[in-house]
Structure formats: C-alpha cells, structure tokens
Design a protein around this motif. Structure first.
Motif, PDB file in Angstrom:
ATOM      1  N   PRO A 105       0.819  -1.217   0.000  1.00 49.71           N
ATOM      2  CA  PRO A 105       0.000   0.000   0.000  1.00 49.71           C
ATOM      3  C   PRO A 105       0.848   1.260   0.000  1.00 49.71           C
ATOM      4  CG  PRO A 105      -0.206  -1.179   2.098  1.00 49.71           C
ATOM      5  CD  PRO A 105       0.680  -1.995   1.205  1.00 49.71           C
ATOM      6  N   GLY A 106       0.368   2.275  -0.705  1.00 52.71           N
ATOM      7  CA  GLY A 106       1.025   3.574  -0.732  1.00 52.71           C
ATOM      8  C   GLY A 106       0.566   4.418   0.435  1.00 52.71           C
ATOM      9  N   ASN A 107       0.654   5.735   0.267  1.00 54.47           N
ATOM     10  CA  ASN A 107       0.228   6.674   1.304  1.00 54.47           C
ATOM     11  C   ASN A 107      -1.202   6.373   1.732  1.00 54.47           C
ATOM     12  OD1 ASN A 107       0.447   9.193   2.902  1.00 54.47           O
ATOM     13  ND2 ASN A 107      -1.138   9.898   1.507  1.00 54.47           N
ATOM     14  N   GLU A 108      -1.408   6.233   3.022  1.00 51.67           N
ATOM     15  CA  GLU A 108      -2.734   5.930   3.547  1.00 51.67           C
ATOM     16  C   GLU A 108      -3.434   7.225   3.952  1.00 51.67           C
ATOM     17  OE1 GLU A 108      -3.778   2.310   6.109  1.00 51.67           O
ATOM     18  OE2 GLU A 108      -3.532   3.952   7.553  1.00 51.67           O
ATOM     19  N   THR A 109      -4.680   7.357   3.499  1.00 53.23           N
ATOM     20  CA  THR A 109      -5.523   8.473   3.913  1.00 53.23           C
ATOM     21  C   THR A 109      -6.704   7.908   4.693  1.00 53.23           C
ATOM     22  OG1 THR A 109      -6.783   8.406   1.845  1.00 53.23           O
ATOM     23  CG2 THR A 109      -4.896   9.922   1.934  1.00 53.23           C
ATOM     24  N   LEU A 110      -7.422   8.784   5.363  1.00 53.43           N
ATOM     25  CA  LEU A 110      -8.632   8.397   6.077  1.00 53.43           C
ATOM     26  C   LEU A 110      -9.824   9.038   5.389  1.00 53.43           C
ATOM     27  CD1 LEU A 110      -9.965   6.971   8.514  1.00 53.43           C
ATOM     28  CD2 LEU A 110      -9.760   9.159   9.726  1.00 53.43           C
ATOM     29  N   VAL A 111     -10.810   8.219   5.070  1.00 57.18           N
ATOM     30  CA  VAL A 111     -12.068   8.701   4.507  1.00 57.18           C
ATOM     31  C   VAL A 111     -13.105   8.668   5.621  1.00 57.18           C
ATOM     32  CG1 VAL A 111     -13.919   8.220   2.856  1.00 57.18           C
ATOM     33  CG2 VAL A 111     -11.523   7.911   2.182  1.00 57.18           C
ATOM     34  N   HIS A 112     -13.772   9.785   5.834  1.00 57.10           N
ATOM     35  CA  HIS A 112     -14.842   9.883   6.834  1.00 57.10           C
ATOM     36  C   HIS A 112     -16.075  10.435   6.134  1.00 57.10           C
ATOM     37  CE1 HIS A 112     -17.162  11.535  10.224  1.00 57.10           C
ATOM     38  NE2 HIS A 112     -16.669  10.481  10.858  1.00 57.10           N
ATOM     39  N   ILE A 113     -17.184   9.692   6.203  1.00 59.05           N
ATOM     40  CA  ILE A 113     -18.411  10.078   5.501  1.00 59.05           C
ATOM     41  C   ILE A 113     -19.559  10.152   6.494  1.00 59.05           C
ATOM     42  CG2 ILE A 113     -19.964   9.537   3.587  1.00 59.05           C
ATOM     43  CD1 ILE A 113     -17.762   7.568   2.595  1.00 59.05           C
ATOM     44  N   THR A 114     -20.334  11.230   6.413  1.00 56.76           N
ATOM     45  CA  THR A 114     -21.568  11.310   7.194  1.00 56.76           C
ATOM     46  C   THR A 114     -22.749  11.334   6.237  1.00 56.76           C
ATOM     47  OG1 THR A 114     -21.481  13.733   7.302  1.00 56.76           O
ATOM     48  CG2 THR A 114     -20.498  12.509   9.144  1.00 56.76           C
ATOM     49  N   PHE A 115     -23.860  10.764   6.700  1.00 55.56           N
ATOM     50  CA  PHE A 115     -25.098  10.676   5.932  1.00 55.56           C
ATOM     51  C   PHE A 115     -26.184  11.320   6.791  1.00 55.56           C
ATOM     52  CE2 PHE A 115     -22.328   7.114   5.133  1.00 55.56           C
ATOM     53  CZ  PHE A 115     -22.282   7.016   3.755  1.00 55.56           C
ATOM     54  N   GLU A 116     -26.659  12.480   6.362  1.00 58.79           N
ATOM     55  CA  GLU A 116     -27.602  13.259   7.160  1.00 58.79           C
ATOM     56  C   GLU A 116     -28.961  13.320   6.470  1.00 58.79           C
ATOM     57  OE1 GLU A 116     -27.896  17.886   8.575  1.00 58.79           O
ATOM     58  OE2 GLU A 116     -25.902  17.004   8.292  1.00 58.79           O
ATOM     59  N   ASP A 117     -29.998  12.965   7.213  1.00 58.26           N
ATOM     60  CA  ASP A 117     -31.354  12.984   6.666  1.00 58.26           C
ATOM     61  C   ASP A 117     -31.795  14.424   6.415  1.00 58.26           C
ATOM     62  OD1 ASP A 117     -33.902  12.293   5.843  1.00 58.26           O
ATOM     63  OD2 ASP A 117     -34.635  11.829   7.853  1.00 58.26           O
ATOM     64  N   GLN A 118     -32.262  14.670   5.185  1.00 64.64           N
ATOM     65  CA  GLN A 118     -32.759  15.987   4.783  1.00 64.64           C
ATOM     66  C   GLN A 118     -34.103  15.786   4.090  1.00 64.64           C
ATOM     67  OE1 GLN A 118     -30.895  19.196   4.822  1.00 64.64           O
ATOM     68  NE2 GLN A 118     -29.719  18.087   6.345  1.00 64.64           N
ATOM     69  N   ALA A 119     -35.152  15.520   4.870  1.00 66.45           N
ATOM     70  CA  ALA A 119     -36.506  15.326   4.326  1.00 66.45           C
ATOM     71  C   ALA A 119     -36.516  14.229   3.250  1.00 66.45           C
ATOM     72  CB  ALA A 119     -37.069  16.640   3.796  1.00 66.45           C
ATOM     73  N   ALA A 120     -36.092  13.021   3.641  1.00 69.88           N
ATOM     74  CA  ALA A 120     -36.055  11.832   2.773  1.00 69.88           C
ATOM     75  C   ALA A 120     -34.966  11.897   1.705  1.00 69.88           C
ATOM     76  CB  ALA A 120     -37.408  11.542   2.154  1.00 69.88           C
ATOM     77  N   LYS A 121     -34.122  12.894   1.783  1.00 73.73           N
ATOM     78  CA  LYS A 121     -32.922  12.962   0.944  1.00 73.73           C
ATOM     79  C   LYS A 121     -31.730  12.797   1.876  1.00 73.73           C
ATOM     80  CE  LYS A 121     -35.000  15.906  -2.533  1.00 73.73           C
ATOM     81  NZ  LYS A 121     -34.867  17.118  -3.339  1.00 73.73           N
ATOM     82  N   THR A 122     -30.546  12.636   1.294  1.00 75.07           N
ATOM     83  CA  THR A 122     -29.352  12.454   2.112  1.00 75.07           C
ATOM     84  C   THR A 122     -28.310  13.508   1.780  1.00 75.07           C
ATOM     85  OG1 THR A 122     -29.711  10.072   2.194  1.00 75.07           O
ATOM     86  CG2 THR A 122     -27.507  10.858   2.752  1.00 75.07           C
TER      87      THR A 122
END
Length: 159
Positions: free
Chosen positions: A106-123
């Motif tokens: 593996p090369g340079n390691e990064t961190l991926v952080h994802i949030t999923f926020e409810d917005q009136a049945a959308k994300t």
C-alpha cells in the motif's frame, strides 16, 4: 445547502484535505447501503472512465475492503483498499484508503470519513478524505470521486 447536481469541494491543510458535499435524492439508509454492499459498490465505484471491476469487503470495524478500478480505454488496473474504522449504520462510515504501489504494497494511507444526514427523505452526504501527500494528489481525487458520485446519483435515480 448542497445542490443535487453539483459537488461543492473545499481543500484545506495546504490543499491536502478533500471535502465533498452532495445531496442525494434517496434516504440515508439507501445511500449508506450503496457503500456497505460490495455488489452495490460495483455499480457506481470509480470514475466513469475507470469503473470498479472487483470489490471485496468485510463490512465490519476492523474488516478489510479492496477494489480494482479498470481503465475503459487501456485496461490498466488500479488496486486500492483499506480497513473499516467506524460504522454507524445510516449515519457514519470511516475507512482507510491506500492505492497499491507497483510492488503491491500500500502507498500513502488516507482516512475517509463520511456522514449521511437525513434531509426530508434525501441524504446530505459529507465526504472527507485526508491527509494526502501532495495537493496534486488531492486534486486528482476531486475528479475521481465526483465522477463516482455522479454514477451513484444516476444509480439511485434509476431505482
């Protein structure tokens, strides 16, 4: 607020941190599932010209994931993977990300952080990847991730 047709991208830390915000026309459970299931990931992961041809995932904290992007034009294969760090169903996902080097390590390691926020049945998805070795590497991921998220948006619209 994000627009469903555009990604809003910001770079900080000298251009080595990538943040993309997208509003998807689907509830958080559906968008989260697109990241949690390898068969679903195969349908959208990777840019249009480098779609995923293989995805494997042990979807649990400490589990590994691995994917191969395959150039539609040349057949060049780009392997990458990482380890799941945090999983809060339908809300948060974090994992490490590293491209394989020529020798398979593996090369340079990064961190991926994802949030999923409810917005009136959308994300409202907020995607953050850090810290890249260079601003140029970060810039290259802007195009790749946005193309993949365009593919995800199209997939969700068909369902």
């Amino acid at each position: 607020m994000a627009d469903t047709n555009r990604a809003h991208v910001t770079n900080d830390t000298a251009g080595r941190v990538l943040t993309i915000t997208r509003l998807f026309n689907a509830p958080p459970a559906v968008v989260f599932a697109a990241f949690a299931n390898p068969k679903r990931m195969m349908q959208w992961l990777g840019p249009r010209d480098y779609p995923a041809t293989q995805v494997e995932a042990d979807f649990r904290v400490g589990g590994k994931w691995r994917a191969c992007l395959d150039s539609a034009a040349t057949g060049r294969k780009l392997w990458h993977g990482g380890v799941y760090q945090q999983i809060v169903p339908n809300r948060t996902l974090a994992f490490t990300f590293a491209w394989d080097q020529e020798d398979g390590r593996p090369g340079n390691e990064t961190l991926v952080h994802i949030t999923f926020e409810d917005q009136a049945a959308k994300t409202l998805m907020t995607f953050r990847q850090s810290v890249f070795e260079t601003a140029e590497s970060c810039d290259g991921h802007v195009t790749g991730w946005n193309s993949a998220f365009d593919r995800l948006e199209a997939l969700l619209a068909r369902e």
